[in-house]
Design an enzyme around this catalytic site. Structure first.
Site, short mmCIF file in Angstrom:
data_model
loop_
_atom_site.label_atom_id
_atom_site.label_comp_id
_atom_site.label_asym_id
_atom_site.label_seq_id
_atom_site.Cartn_x
_atom_site.Cartn_y
_atom_site.Cartn_z
N ASP A 36 0.81 -1.22 0.00
CA ASP A 36 0.00 0.00 0.00
C ASP A 36 0.85 1.28 0.00
O ASP A 36 1.87 1.36 0.69
CB ASP A 36 -0.83 -0.05 1.29
CG ASP A 36 -1.83 1.06 1.43
OD1 ASP A 36 -2.86 1.01 0.75
OD2 ASP A 36 -1.59 1.98 2.24
N GLU B 57 1.39 -0.11 -4.88
CA GLU B 57 0.43 0.94 -5.20
C GLU B 57 1.10 2.31 -5.06
O GLU B 57 1.54 2.69 -3.98
CB GLU B 57 -0.76 0.89 -4.23
CG GLU B 57 -1.80 1.94 -4.55
CD GLU B 57 -2.52 2.51 -3.34
OE1 GLU B 57 -3.70 2.84 -3.46
OE2 GLU B 57 -1.90 2.66 -2.25
C1 GLC Z 1 -4.23 3.16 -0.16
C2 GLC Z 1 -5.53 2.39 0.00
C3 GLC Z 1 -6.56 3.31 0.57
C4 GLC Z 1 -6.09 3.82 1.91
C5 GLC Z 1 -4.72 4.49 1.79
C6 GLC Z 1 -4.09 4.74 3.13
O1 GLC Z 1 -4.34 4.16 -1.10
O2 GLC Z 1 -5.92 1.84 -1.22
O3 GLC Z 1 -7.81 2.69 0.69
O4 GLC Z 1 -7.01 4.75 2.40
O5 GLC Z 1 -3.82 3.67 1.09
O6 GLC Z 1 -3.72 3.55 3.77
#
Ligand code: GLC
Length: 535
Positions: free
Chosen positions: A163, A232
């Site tokens: 993440d 991500e």
């Molecule tokens: C990522 C997740 C999201 C979350 C963020 C903070 O972007 O996909 O849902 O709010 O991280 O952890």
């Protein structure tokens, strides 16, 4: 499995106060009681392996919950946790009061610093104040985070969706970020230029270190299978490519490619789509693997953002372009966002320019069938409302319907992914007209596939030879979108002919097809009496 899925990614299942959808982890080594317990997890793993499937866990290394033991001990300056987070003294103002250490803002709104009375310092958080950022300059943090990964790898998971990686490290000197022109002093996250809180060089080093850890794990494992790392990061393409590699070190196996989710919009024309596709394909370092993300829990569903009519075209893009397809639950049946009352909204965390960007609408449960709660849960009230159309459109109805459905198209496309051409074939892209584009997948010795998509609002006559002169005269329809006028087996020509029976491809607005060129067939001799057909 019927949908061709062989790997699934579980959103965060760890113990959490659930203030931020489980992305606020209070214990990396526990399953939150909301989802069950460790035995349930082991059963899930066994059932997954029995089906020859793989599981990937969401993993959140940037921050923990403020309830995590590490943070609680860090507040108390209990070693080794004292520097596990980013703590700073306040800045002394001329009037003797203390203020934030610098001007950094939180992605989710407001200042990125929160005062902790007990420790008498500010702590930094990229997201909400209940998600303090871990300090990646602390070696113990990195070891502990890797230990958390090992815990789940030992339980048999096949890898992680990591993440928010581009937020892992911040400038050491805590320099103020510059404001965009005319925005001096703004408290709006988008008004700062994030030179010091995003995409720092040391961030890539952390990712390369995670990869080395995964490679070591693989080498020491009995099965020697790769353990995958998907990352991500919402950032620009060149920075994204560095997650794959910097030329000497390897990082993420798959940095998420959000281009079809973020850059393709209702305004995009054929040339835009082709440039979106090319921008990933042409920038990717050699020897790496592509991926295409259709949607996720943070963004509107395809049917809502692009319209129901374009859903099948998106299946063709995500699943027939080279690489891994990332499909958000519910997209297989073209689920729509939920339209929610204000009292049904749970996610109040993401505030942009004073406005809450609600992320509940795409988070509706999967619609399995027409039974109560669409077969998703036996609980009276599910965690998010069931889309009210469930009684009419769900996996069960879409599977058995006599009339072609999104799910039936999805399945046919998923099946095509087992073909060598789709797995290993070359990609060519073509802008055919303002609103029609095509791409081909070709592999010598195997079937060729031509995918043609009309993203416009008018019915279009498509003369493929104009842009693809090497195509034969005849093509056969292999898969067609629910809104197209073709069935599997229909034949179309690549140019105008004088035969009534043989007509070029015509695509309704937002319709799409997968075609196979018939290299060994030609049109019969042209009778001299017939006039050319009109579109
Ligand atoms: C990522 C997740 C999201 C979350 C963020 C903070 O972007 O996909 O849902 O709010 O991280 O952890």
């Amino acid at each position: 499995m019927d949908a061709g899925v062989n790997t699934y990614w579980l959103g965060p299942i760890y113990k959490s106060p659930m203030i931020e959808g489980g992305y606020d982890i209070s214990d990396f080594n526990e399953v939150d009681p909301l989802f069950g317990d460790m035995d349930d997890f082991k059963t899930l793993m066994d059932e997954t392996k029995k089906r020859d499937m793989h599981v990937i866990l969401d993993f959140v290394p940037n921050h923990t919950s403020d309830q995590h033991e590490w943070f609680q001990k860090s507040i108390k300056k209990e070693d080794p946790y004292t520097d596990y987070y980013i703590w700073r003294d306040g800045k002394l103002l001329p009037d003797g009061n203390l203020t934030y250490p610098n001007n950094w803002l939180s992605i989710f709104g407001g200042r990125a610093w929160t005062w902790n009375e007990e420790r008498g310092q500010y702590y930094f958080h990229q997201f909400i104040k209940h998600q303090p950022d871990l300090n990646y300059r602390n070696n113990f943090v990195r070891q502990d985070v890797k230990k958390a990964m090992k815990f789940w790898l030992d339980l048999g998971v096949d890898g992680f969706r990591v993440d928010a990686v581009n937020h892992l490290v911040e400038d050491k000197a805590l320099r103020d970020e510059p404001y965009k022109e005319g925005k001096y002093g703004s408290e709006n996250y988008d008004d700062l230029i994030h030179l010091y809180t995003r995409d720092q060089n040391e961030t890539y080093d952390v990712i390369y270190e995670f990869r080395r850890f995964l490679e070591d794990y693989r080498r020491n494992s009995l099965d020697k299978h790769d353990r995958i790392m998907i990352t991500e990061a919402y950032t620009d393409i060149n920075k994204l490519m560095l997650y794959y590699t910097n030329g000497t070190e390897f990082g993420s196996h798959l940095p998420f490619n959000f281009l079809l989710m973020d850059d393709a919009t209702i305004d995009s024309n054929a040339a835009d789509y082709v440039s979106i596709i090319r921008s990933w394909v042409d920038n990717m370092p050699n020897g790496h693997w592509l991926n295409w993300v259709g949607g996720n829990h943070d963004n509107n569903r395809i049917a809502t953002r692009m319209g129901d009519e374009l859903v099948d075209a998106f299946y063709m893009l995500i699943m027939l372009l080279p690489g891994t397809a990332v499909v958000y639950q519910g997209e297989e049946i073209g689920q729509q966002n939920n339209l929610l009352r204000s009292d049904q909204i749970k996610d109040h965390n993401n505030i942009k320019g004073g406005i809450v960007i609600v992320r509940d609408p795409p988070r509706g449960p999967f619609l399995w069938d027409d039974s109560e709660n669409a077969g998703f849960t036996k609980a009276k009230i599910p965690w998010e409302p069931i889309h009210p159309s469930y009684w009419e459109s769900n996996l069960k109805t879409q599977t058995s319907s006599k009339q072609k459905t999104h799910y039936q198209v999805f399945k046919s496309i998923a099946k095509l992914r087992s073909q060598s051409t789709i797995q290993r074939g070359y990609l060519n892209t073509y802008v055919i007209s303002k609103w029609v584009f095509a791409f081909s997948r070709e592999l010598p010795g195997f079937e060729t596939y031509i995918i043609v998509i009309n993203v416009g609002s008018e019915r279009e006559l498509v003369l493929l030879t104009d842009t693809m002169p090497l195509l034969p005269e005849l093509l056969v329809v292999n898969i067609s979108s629910t809104n197209s006028e073709y069935e599997e087996g229909d034949r179309v020509t690549t140019k105008l002919t004088i035969h009534d029976r043989w007509k070029p491809l015509v695509l309704r607005p937002k319709a799409s097809v997968v075609l196979i060129p018939l290299y060994n067939e030609t049109l019969p001799d042209e009778p001299s009496t017939n006039k050319p057909i009109k579109s």
